[in-house]
Design a protein around this motif. Structure first.
Motif, PDB file in Angstrom:
ATOM      1  N   GLY A  34       0.780  -1.234   0.000  1.00  0.00           N
ATOM      2  CA  GLY A  34       0.000   0.000   0.000  1.00  0.00           C
ATOM      3  C   GLY A  34       0.808   1.279   0.000  1.00  0.00           C
ATOM      4  N   GLY A  35       2.108   1.166  -0.191  1.00  0.00           N
ATOM      5  CA  GLY A  35       2.958   2.353  -0.255  1.00  0.00           C
ATOM      6  C   GLY A  35       3.403   2.821   1.115  1.00  0.00           C
ATOM      7  N   GLY A  36       4.284   3.802   1.110  1.00  0.00           N
ATOM      8  CA  GLY A  36       4.795   4.365   2.354  1.00  0.00           C
ATOM      9  C   GLY A  36       6.254   4.752   2.223  1.00  0.00           C
ATOM     10  N   ASN A  37       6.860   5.021   3.343  1.00  0.00           N
ATOM     11  CA  ASN A  37       8.270   5.403   3.353  1.00  0.00           C
ATOM     12  C   ASN A  37       9.149   4.171   3.508  1.00  0.00           C
ATOM     13  N   LEU A  38      10.073   4.021   2.581  1.00  0.00           N
ATOM     14  CA  LEU A  38      11.064   2.947   2.616  1.00  0.00           C
ATOM     15  C   LEU A  38      12.354   3.575   3.118  1.00  0.00           C
ATOM     16  N   SER A  39      12.951   2.998   4.150  1.00  0.00           N
ATOM     17  CA  SER A  39      14.130   3.621   4.739  1.00  0.00           C
ATOM     18  C   SER A  39      15.278   2.634   4.913  1.00  0.00           C
ATOM     19  N   LEU A  40      16.443   3.203   5.161  1.00  0.00           N
ATOM     20  CA  LEU A  40      17.647   2.439   5.465  1.00  0.00           C
ATOM     21  C   LEU A  40      18.618   3.355   6.176  1.00  0.00           C
ATOM     22  N   ASN A  41      19.595   2.769   6.811  1.00  0.00           N
ATOM     23  CA  ASN A  41      20.686   3.524   7.430  1.00  0.00           C
ATOM     24  C   ASN A  41      21.973   3.117   6.750  1.00  0.00           C
ATOM     25  N   VAL A  42      22.806   4.113   6.453  1.00  0.00           N
ATOM     26  CA  VAL A  42      24.085   3.836   5.811  1.00  0.00           C
ATOM     27  C   VAL A  42      25.168   4.608   6.544  1.00  0.00           C
ATOM     28  N   GLU A  43      26.301   3.936   6.751  1.00  0.00           N
ATOM     29  CA  GLU A  43      27.423   4.583   7.420  1.00  0.00           C
ATOM     30  C   GLU A  43      27.844   5.815   6.621  1.00  0.00           C
ATOM     31  N   THR A  44      28.162   6.889   7.322  1.00  0.00           N
ATOM     32  CA  THR A  44      28.427   8.172   6.670  1.00  0.00           C
ATOM     33  C   THR A  44      29.616   8.135   5.715  1.00  0.00           C
ATOM     34  N   GLU A  45      30.543   7.221   5.921  1.00  0.00           N
ATOM     35  CA  GLU A  45      31.734   7.171   5.051  1.00  0.00           C
ATOM     36  C   GLU A  45      31.564   6.260   3.829  1.00  0.00           C
ATOM     37  N   LYS A  46      30.430   5.626   3.673  1.00  0.00           N
ATOM     38  CA  LYS A  46      30.212   4.713   2.543  1.00  0.00           C
ATOM     39  C   LYS A  46      29.671   5.493   1.343  1.00  0.00           C
ATOM     40  N   ASP A  47      30.565   6.261   0.729  1.00  0.00           N
ATOM     41  CA  ASP A  47      30.180   7.167  -0.355  1.00  0.00           C
ATOM     42  C   ASP A  47      29.546   6.471  -1.553  1.00  0.00           C
ATOM     43  N   ILE A  53      24.783   1.780  18.016  1.00  0.00           N
ATOM     44  CA  ILE A  53      25.915   1.370  18.866  1.00  0.00           C
ATOM     45  C   ILE A  53      27.082   2.360  18.783  1.00  0.00           C
ATOM     46  N   GLY A  54      26.755   3.628  18.854  1.00  0.00           N
ATOM     47  CA  GLY A  54      27.768   4.672  18.883  1.00  0.00           C
ATOM     48  C   GLY A  54      28.327   5.062  17.522  1.00  0.00           C
ATOM     49  N   GLN A  55      27.921   4.416  16.445  1.00  0.00           N
ATOM     50  CA  GLN A  55      28.395   4.752  15.103  1.00  0.00           C
ATOM     51  C   GLN A  55      27.387   5.674  14.420  1.00  0.00           C
ATOM     52  N   THR A  56      27.899   6.604  13.617  1.00  0.00           N
ATOM     53  CA  THR A  56      27.053   7.572  12.932  1.00  0.00           C
ATOM     54  C   THR A  56      26.644   7.056  11.559  1.00  0.00           C
ATOM     55  N   PHE A  57      25.365   7.211  11.270  1.00  0.00           N
ATOM     56  CA  PHE A  57      24.778   6.788   9.998  1.00  0.00           C
ATOM     57  C   PHE A  57      23.950   7.935   9.422  1.00  0.00           C
ATOM     58  N   HIS A  58      23.649   7.837   8.137  1.00  0.00           N
ATOM     59  CA  HIS A  58      22.627   8.673   7.507  1.00  0.00           C
ATOM     60  C   HIS A  58      21.357   7.838   7.483  1.00  0.00           C
ATOM     61  N   HIS A  59      20.245   8.420   7.929  1.00  0.00           N
ATOM     62  CA  HIS A  59      18.942   7.758   7.793  1.00  0.00           C
ATOM     63  C   HIS A  59      18.357   8.268   6.487  1.00  0.00           C
ATOM     64  N   MET A  60      18.178   7.363   5.535  1.00  0.00           N
ATOM     65  CA  MET A  60      17.730   7.730   4.192  1.00  0.00           C
ATOM     66  C   MET A  60      16.348   7.146   3.933  1.00  0.00           C
ATOM     67  N   VAL A  61      15.509   7.929   3.236  1.00  0.00           N
ATOM     68  CA  VAL A  61      14.116   7.538   3.011  1.00  0.00           C
ATOM     69  C   VAL A  61      13.738   7.802   1.565  1.00  0.00           C
ATOM     70  N   LYS A  62      12.899   6.915   1.059  1.00  0.00           N
ATOM     71  CA  LYS A  62      12.292   7.070  -0.268  1.00  0.00           C
ATOM     72  C   LYS A  62      10.789   6.846  -0.099  1.00  0.00           C
ATOM     73  N   THR A  63       9.993   7.787  -0.589  1.00  0.00           N
ATOM     74  CA  THR A  63       8.546   7.619  -0.545  1.00  0.00           C
ATOM     75  C   THR A  63       8.119   6.766  -1.740  1.00  0.00           C
ATOM     76  N   VAL A  64       7.362   5.726  -1.446  1.00  0.00           N
ATOM     77  CA  VAL A  64       6.929   4.781  -2.471  1.00  0.00           C
ATOM     78  C   VAL A  64       5.409   4.822  -2.530  1.00  0.00           C
ATOM     79  N   ASP A  65       4.881   5.038  -3.725  1.00  0.00           N
ATOM     80  CA  ASP A  65       3.436   5.065  -3.917  1.00  0.00           C
ATOM     81  C   ASP A  65       2.884   3.651  -3.922  1.00  0.00           C
ATOM     82  N   ALA A  66       1.589   3.529  -3.644  1.00  0.00           N
ATOM     83  CA  ALA A  66       0.912   2.239  -3.689  1.00  0.00           C
ATOM     84  C   ALA A  66       0.923   1.703  -5.110  1.00  0.00           C
ATOM     85  N   ASP A  67       0.784   0.397  -5.225  1.00  0.00           N
ATOM     86  CA  ASP A  67       0.775  -0.281  -6.529  1.00  0.00           C
ATOM     87  C   ASP A  67      -0.398   0.147  -7.370  1.00  0.00           C
TER      88      ASP A  67
END
Length: 190
Positions: A143-156, A176-190
């Protein structure tokens, strides 16, 4: 070469677990309560074959190439992870004899890509992109929504891939004390 993406099964553990451990690094110690690689691996295999935690085969998808596990996607909703992590915290607390808390990795209402990893033997064939696209298709089907992930800041290179696929950084995140970017993509319903 054809790439098949399918639901994981318990029997995938020996091939899937080393890939997941490679992808999540030190987080594997938090998820298993172990510090030695052999013990972390044994514990992860057990978690993968169970049904009550975020790293269960029930929340994992396999990219298969030439009949081999070429990549793994671990995917679930923010709502599911509340129960999954409570189960894991209880298990680890009982195991260690002290209260254990798992760091949250999602915002409420998100569909979360916990892990996406490709076996080094199969890198360069677009498997990572196919797994990410598969996660997007799952969100569309739900039904769509926000798809997210975390990636380490140095993983260019990973950040560039995620940006190319439409993910944007919405906030910093700490696991666990490591810094990440929280990244999101909005996905529409099918």
């Amino acid at each position: 070469m054809d790439i098949l993406i399918r639901n994981a099964c318990k029997e995938d553990a020996p091939e899937a677990i080393p890939l997941i451990m490679e992808a999540i690094g030190d987080i594997s110690m938090q998820m298993t309560g172990e510090t030695e690689e052999v013990e972390i691996t044994k514990e992860f295999v057990q978690l993968f074959t169970r049904t009550d935690n975020r790293h269960s085969y029930l929340h994992s998808y396999i990219a298969e190439m030439e009949g081999k596990v070429a990549g793994v996607l671990v995917f679930y909703s923010a709502e599911q992870v509340v129960t999954l992590d409570a189960n894991l915290e209880e298990y680890l607390s009982n195991k260690k004899g002290v209260p254990i808390k798992i760091d949250p990795e999602t915002l409420p209402g998100e569909w979360y890509i916990d892990t996406v990893v490709v076996d080094p033997t199969y890198r360069g064939h677009g498997i990572g992109t196919k797994l990410l696209t598969y996660a997007e298709q799952l969100v569309q089907n739900f039904g769509g929504g926000n798809l997210s992930l975390n990636v380490e800041t140095e993983k260019d290179s990973a950040i560039r891939l995620y940006n190319r696929l439409g993910f944007v950084t919405v906030c910093p995140w700490t696991i666990i004390g490591q810094t990440f970017h929280h990244m999101v993509k909005t996905v529409d319903a099918d």
